[in-house]
Design an enzyme around this catalytic site. Structure first.
Site, PDB file in Angstrom:
ATOM      1  N   TYR A  37      94.630  32.319 134.277  1.00  0.00           N
ATOM      2  CA  TYR A  37      93.731  32.193 133.103  1.00  0.00           C
ATOM      3  C   TYR A  37      94.222  32.677 131.888  1.00  0.00           C
ATOM      4  CZ  TYR A  37      88.776  30.602 133.773  1.00  0.00           C
ATOM      5  OH  TYR A  37      87.626  29.872 133.638  1.00  0.00           O
TER       6      TYR A  37
ATOM      7  N   GLU B 166      92.853  31.862 128.359  1.00  0.00           N
ATOM      8  CA  GLU B 166      92.096  31.626 127.071  1.00  0.00           C
ATOM      9  C   GLU B 166      92.933  31.954 125.923  1.00  0.00           C
ATOM     10  OE1 GLU B 166      87.951  32.509 127.465  1.00  0.00           O
ATOM     11  OE2 GLU B 166      87.704  30.860 128.916  1.00  0.00           O
TER      12      GLU B 166
ATOM     13  N   ASP C  53      93.850   8.342 116.801  1.00  0.00           N
ATOM     14  CA  ASP C  53      93.507   8.400 118.378  1.00  0.00           C
ATOM     15  C   ASP C  53      94.647   7.513 118.857  1.00  0.00           C
ATOM     16  OD1 ASP C  53      93.217   8.461 120.841  1.00  0.00           O
ATOM     17  OD2 ASP C  53      90.906   8.083 120.867  1.00  0.00           O
TER      18      ASP C  53
ATOM     19  N   THR D 243      96.203  10.854 124.618  1.00  0.00           N
ATOM     20  CA  THR D 243      96.132  11.452 126.174  1.00  0.00           C
ATOM     21  C   THR D 243      97.717  11.521 126.244  1.00  0.00           C
ATOM     22  OG1 THR D 243      96.232   9.079 126.504  1.00  0.00           O
ATOM     23  CG2 THR D 243      93.954  10.314 126.718  1.00  0.00           C
TER      24      THR D 243
ATOM     25  N   LYS E 210      98.820   7.802 129.342  1.00  0.00           N
ATOM     26  CA  LYS E 210      98.862   6.497 129.474  1.00  0.00           C
ATOM     27  C   LYS E 210     100.443   6.048 129.026  1.00  0.00           C
ATOM     28  CE  LYS E 210      94.166   6.766 127.510  1.00  0.00           C
ATOM     29  NZ  LYS E 210      93.112   6.298 128.161  1.00  0.00           N
TER      30      LYS E 210
ATOM     31  N   ARG F 143      97.757  13.706 133.753  1.00  0.00           N
ATOM     32  CA  ARG F 143      96.611  13.585 132.896  1.00  0.00           C
ATOM     33  C   ARG F 143      96.214  14.503 131.863  1.00  0.00           C
ATOM     34  NH1 ARG F 143      94.247   9.291 135.189  1.00  0.00           N
ATOM     35  NH2 ARG F 143      92.537   9.519 133.545  1.00  0.00           N
TER      36      ARG F 143
END
Ligand code: PLP
Length: 489
Positions: A81, A83, A258, A287, A290, A296
């Site tokens: 973890y 954060e 974007d 992203t 692609k 991903r």
């Protein structure tokens, strides 16, 4: 233009060829371990590789990541973890995640020439949400901060937040319409961006299908958006981001680009100058899976004034970061900084040209009349079909695509009238312009042999023998351009 007259860049070396033996051993071992715990997952994983190897993947948003990228995701980094941000975590023991995140962000900054990069978003939609929040917090907060005399968003009191909540209401966003190729996150109802903002969209010229900058400027002057969004999922052309920035500046909007679809063409320096969004946009999202060919995930690049607010993406908008995916992003970004990636990106664009020319020579109709990026949008009404019928018939013949709306689509957003093709994945396999001309021939073969059944927009008949003929030709192309050559499982 015949396909072989298009100047294709030198083929890049096959993906992962230099470490194929080691990668094969690693995957064999991993699958053996999976088999001992849940054999169905091992079987599905093997089958997915076989299916991907055996189909003509023309989905514009997909690609094949390198074994190095894939292997980077399979580790205990996943267990941590973390954060917060580098050096400022809500959990102890994050020193190695700090290294991973710093290296990924450093590669992103260097690759794209951006002053600031945030590599935590879990996907493109998440990246856009973080960016929207950051723009709201940076732009709308300023008066609230000034009124209350606080210097930084971290110092806001609960009362300040209350004021801010009211001030946040009523903000406006202007983006590309869905049927012109925009994305749901650019202010449309099924996405929260369509609920957070008052939204208006700009389309394309009804005659040419091209973006009309004067119309965008007029819409911006009338609507006065806080955010002007540029970028697309299905527009087969380049955008002049210097012009978009002028339009944004003229009305005091923040320009958010974007580049989820074309980040690989920016990374590979196919899009430079006015076509490179990073120096022009205040905030750029993407992203990583692609055309950029990574895992991903999502990524945000921003000008310094937005960095503080973007850094608050987790936990403001995102769940805990995925350290194993950030590791894979670092590997993919390092790969994209190599000269071979530039050659790959140029071939992606050359191949799209060859595919478009191949369709046009065979009499098909293309939205905008062609392409100058990695997307070709075929108007299948010229074959008397809906997008749904064309997509299904192509799949019967082993050609994987997706149906897509075209501007002013007569068949609506479900059945559609278009098929979207993209060249990034097959280019990764080594396909060149002559191969893509052959793909155009195979697709045309399927569509000319498909007939609608009655008045149905979904049912169709594919002439006997078509699927077998096309599958056999596709198999030859696929065998000549193997996926992960040398990777034996
Ligand atoms: N932005 C654009 C332009 C896209 O095309 C997509 C995905 O298709 C996204 C964002 C969303 O990306 P993700 O599926 O990773 O959330």
């Amino acid at each position: 233009m015949p396909a072989d007259s298009i100047g294709t860049a030198t083929p890049a070396p096959p993906l992962g060829a230099e470490y194929a033996d080691t990668a094969s051993a690693a995957y064999r071992a991993a699958l053996q371990v999976l088999e001992s715990v849940e054999p169905r997952i091992a079987a599905a994983t093997r089958k997915e590789l076989a299916d991907q190897r055996d189909s003509l993947k023309l989905i514009a948003s997909e690609n094949y990541a390198s074994p190095a990228v894939l292997l980077a995701m399979g580790s205990w980094l996943s267990d941590k973890y973390a954060e917060g941000t580098v050096g400022h975590r809500f959990y102890a023991g994050c020193q190695n995640v700090d290294t991973v995140e710093s290296v990924a962000a450093e590669h992103a900054r260097e690759l794209f020439g951006a002053p600031y990069a945030y590599v935590q978003p879990h996907s493109g939609i998440d990246a856009n949400l973080v960016a929207y929040w950051a723009i709201l917090a940076t732009r709308v907060e300023a008066p609230a901060l000034a009124e209350s005399g606080v210097k930084h968003v971290n110092d806001l009191s609960e009362a300040d937040w209350e004021t801010l909540r009211h001030k946040l209401g009523g903000q406006r966003l202007l983006g590309m319409s869905l049927d012109a190729g925009g994305h749901l996150t650019h202010g449309f109802r099924p996405n929260i961006s369509g609920k957070m903002f008052f939204q208006r969209s700009y389309g394309t010229d009804p005659e040419t299908g091209l973006l009309d900058y004067d119309a965008v400027a007029a819409a911006a002057r009338e609507f006065k958006p806080l955010i002007l969004v540029a970028g697309y999922s299905a527009y087969p052309r380049r955008i002049n981001f210097a012009t978009m920035r002028e339009i944004a500046d003229d009305v005091g909007a923040t320009l958010m680009v974007d580049m989820a679809h074309f980040a690989g063409l920016v990374a590979g320096k196919v899009f430079t100058g006015d076509e490179d969004p990073v120096p022009h946009a205040h905030v750029t999202t993407t992203t990583t899976h692609k055309s950029l060919r990574g895992p991903r995930g999502g990524l945000i690049l921003a000008q310094p004034e937005y960095a503080d607010a973007v850094d608050r993406g987790c936990p403001m908008v995102l769940g805990g970061p995925l350290p194993h995916v950030m590791a894979a992003k670092a590997v993919a970004l390092a790969e994209a900084r190599r000269p071979a990636f530039g050659s790959y990106a140029q071939r992606v664009a050359d191949n799209a040209q060859a595919l478009a020319e191949g369709f046009l020579r065979r009499g098909a109709r293309l939205v905008t009349g062609g392409t100058d990026n990695h997307i070709v949008l075929l108007d299948v009404t010229s074959f008397g079909l809906t997008g749904r019928q064309a997509e299904s018939a192509l799949l019967d013949a082993g050609v994987v695509t997706n149906r897509n709306s075209i501007p002013a689509d007569p068949n609506g957003a479900w059945y559609t009238s278009g098929i979207r093709f993209g060249t990034p994945a097959l280019t990764t396999r080594g396909f060149g312009t002559a191969d893509f001309d052959r793909v155009a021939e195979l697709v045309t073969d399927v569509l000319t042999n498909t007939t609608p059944q009655g008045s149905s927009k979904a049912k169709y008949t594919l002439a006997d023998g078509t699927a077998e003929r096309v599958r056999a030709s596709a198999a030859e192309l696929l065998a000549a351009n193997p996926l992960y050559p040398g990777l034996a499982l």
